[in-house]
Design a protein around this motif. Structure first.
Motif, PDB file in Angstrom:
ATOM      1  N   LYS A 177       0.855  -1.291   0.057  1.00 51.29           N
ATOM      2  CA  LYS A 177      -0.182  -0.114  -0.329  1.00 51.29           C
ATOM      3  C   LYS A 177       1.214   1.682  -0.451  1.00 51.29           C
ATOM      4  CE  LYS A 177      -4.389  -2.457   2.569  1.00 51.29           C
ATOM      5  NZ  LYS A 177      -5.191  -2.025   3.408  1.00 51.29           N
ATOM      6  N   ARG A 178       2.111   0.941   0.908  1.00 48.40           N
ATOM      7  CA  ARG A 178       2.817   2.576   0.820  1.00 48.40           C
ATOM      8  C   ARG A 178       3.776   2.568  -0.864  1.00 48.40           C
ATOM      9  NH1 ARG A 178       7.373   2.426   5.243  1.00 48.40           N
ATOM     10  NH2 ARG A 178       7.452   4.747   4.074  1.00 48.40           N
ATOM     11  N   ALA A 193       1.053   4.619  -2.875  1.00 51.49           N
ATOM     12  CA  ALA A 193       0.889   5.663  -2.891  1.00 51.49           C
ATOM     13  C   ALA A 193       1.885   6.228  -3.107  1.00 51.49           C
ATOM     14  CB  ALA A 193       0.406   6.006  -0.978  1.00 51.49           C
ATOM     15  N   ASP A 249       1.000   9.434  -5.778  1.00 49.13           N
ATOM     16  CA  ASP A 249       0.343  10.795  -5.354  1.00 49.13           C
ATOM     17  C   ASP A 249       1.745  11.206  -5.926  1.00 49.13           C
ATOM     18  OD1 ASP A 249       3.609   9.684  -3.675  1.00 49.13           O
ATOM     19  OD2 ASP A 249       2.377  10.552  -1.661  1.00 49.13           O
TER      20      ASP A 249
END
Length: 434
Positions: free
Chosen positions: A293-294, A297, A301
């Motif tokens: 998930k990191r 992300a 972004d």
């Protein structure tokens, strides 16, 4: 010690011991060991094997044959390695994403080998960029940017460079013991705290059979962990190109589309999983899912893209590459769609043949001194399982000359199977090995 005694021990199935292997590795680096002795050593290992302890001892001996990078950073030093495939540009997505998530990534990469593309060749499609960096320059980029992708110096694991050249001409490339020592000697010399391995299987991989890929993944993990580097492996499918493009500039375009949110797909999926595994092993995430998930992300972004842009500028490339990458990448003079020669389903691809078609276009090397044309290759390759009608484009050839495009089209027609009925598509992720 004497090289002949060490070779004789291996020939007879006797463990020569860590000290003897250390002496032999130093002899490879210094030239005390002759080419004939290096070839005999490689063949003895290929035929008799070293066993887990001997494999680890050889790996450490080759690591210690040259310089070792030591780091004094406030974050873990981590890296990823792939055993090679087609359309595989994960390193260019993953290195900046890992840096954006708190890792320091000194990625020592290679050039194209056989039918597979090389990360350094892909990066060097960017004008002005150099992958040959001094140690001081490499350290500065890691410290300021968080990641760098560079060529190994002659001082890093020099025993491996010598032994690898001998293996290539003595039919000993496929020894798992020698593969492990070759891959891991350079990675461990880079001073890593944690490593993730992407071991490929399928028609476009060196380890085409799943059982061979699993054996290699197990040996690599066992050896690296025994050497003190926290390591896991993912076995991934290479029955088709990972990205829908093959060729240096064309694969860079795919990387930028992933990093700027234009494209998802198999490459983004694999990058996310490998990053999650590595962040967990390095202590930067509580679980693999959290790590994945990191990574996702950081891509979503824009932090990963921003990090890649800073790395490219630090290596001599354009300062605004990320913002205007289409302007900087070279384009081929001949661009041709390849129509489906019949209707049906795309059920199989000969990945090695696809890769060699790109080499024949000039996108790879047949001998070491060959120059690479960064603009050529294949794009818009339809994936396995796609239903097509006769005349529908199934991929696009990028070539320097019409005659090259003609030969590539003939090769593609032989490499891609279109059948009346659909067939199961292999899962991208086959297994995880710790």
């Amino acid at each position: 010690m004497d090289a002949r005694q060490i070779i004789a021990a291996l020939r007879d199935g006797t463990d020569p011991g860590a000290d003897a292997l250390r002496w032999f590795a130093q002899g490879l680096a210094s030239g005390v060991v002759s080419d004939a002795q290096a070839g005999a050593f490689a063949m003895a290992v290929r035929l008799r094997g070293l066993g887990p302890a001997g494999r680890t001892a050889l790996t450490l001996a080759m690591r210690d044959s040259g310089d070792l990078l030591e780091w004094d950073l406030d974050r873990p030093v981590i890296d990823k390695h792939s055993t090679g495939g087609i359309g595989d540009c994960v390193s260019l997505v993953l290195a900046p994403a890992l840096a954006a998530c708190g890792g320091a990534v000194p990625m020592i990469s290679g050039r194209g080998l056989g039918h597979t593309g090389g990360t350094l060749d892909k990066l060097e499609a960017i004008p002005g960029l150099s992958t040959r960096l001094s140690e001081a320059h490499l350290r500065r980029i890691v410290s300021e940017v968080g990641c760098v992708i560079a060529a190994a110096s002659a001082q890093l694991a020099p025993a491996d460079a010598r032994l690898y050249a001998v293996r290539d001409v003595t039919a000993t490339v496929d020894s798992i013991d020698l593969i492990c020592a070759s891959i891991l000697a350079k990675k461990l010399a880079a001073g890593l705290d944690a490593l993730v391995l992407d071991v490929k299987t399928g028609s476009g991989a060196f380890m085409a059979r799943p059982e061979d890929a699993r054996a290699l993944a197990g040996a690599l993990c066992e050896t690296a962990n025994a050497a003190g580097c926290r390591t896991s492996a993912v076995i991934s499918d290479m029955s088709q190109p990972l990205a829908p493009a093959l060729g240096n500039a064309l694969e860079l375009a795919e990387v930028m589309q992933v990093l700027t949110g234009v494209r998802r797909g198999r490459m983004a999926e694999l990058s996310t999983l490998l990053g999650g595994v590595l962040l967990e092993r390095a202590g930067l995430a509580a679980t693999v899912d959290d790590g994945a998930k990191r990574i996702a992300a950081a891509i979503a972004d824009g932090r990963a893209a921003e990090c890649l842009g800073r790395m490219i500028a630090a290596m001599g490339g354009p300062r605004r590459f990320v913002e205007d990458w289409q302007r900087f990448l070279p384009e081929a003079t001949v661009i041709r769609e390849v129509p489906a020669w019949r209707g049906g389903y795309i059920t199989a691809m000969d990945g090695t043949a696809l890769g060699m078609a790109v080499v024949e276009l000039g996108g790879g090397r047949q001998v070491e001194r060959d120059l690479v044309d960064p603009s050529v290759g294949l794009s818009d390759v339809l994936p396995l399982g796609t239903q097509v009608s006769a005349g529908q484009p199934i991929c696009c050839i990028h070539a320097a000359r019409v005659a090259q495009a003609d030969r590539a089209e003939a090769a593609l027609r032989a490499a891609i199977t279109i059948s009346d009925a659909s067939a199961p598509v292999p899962d991208l992720i086959r297994a995880r090995v710790d």
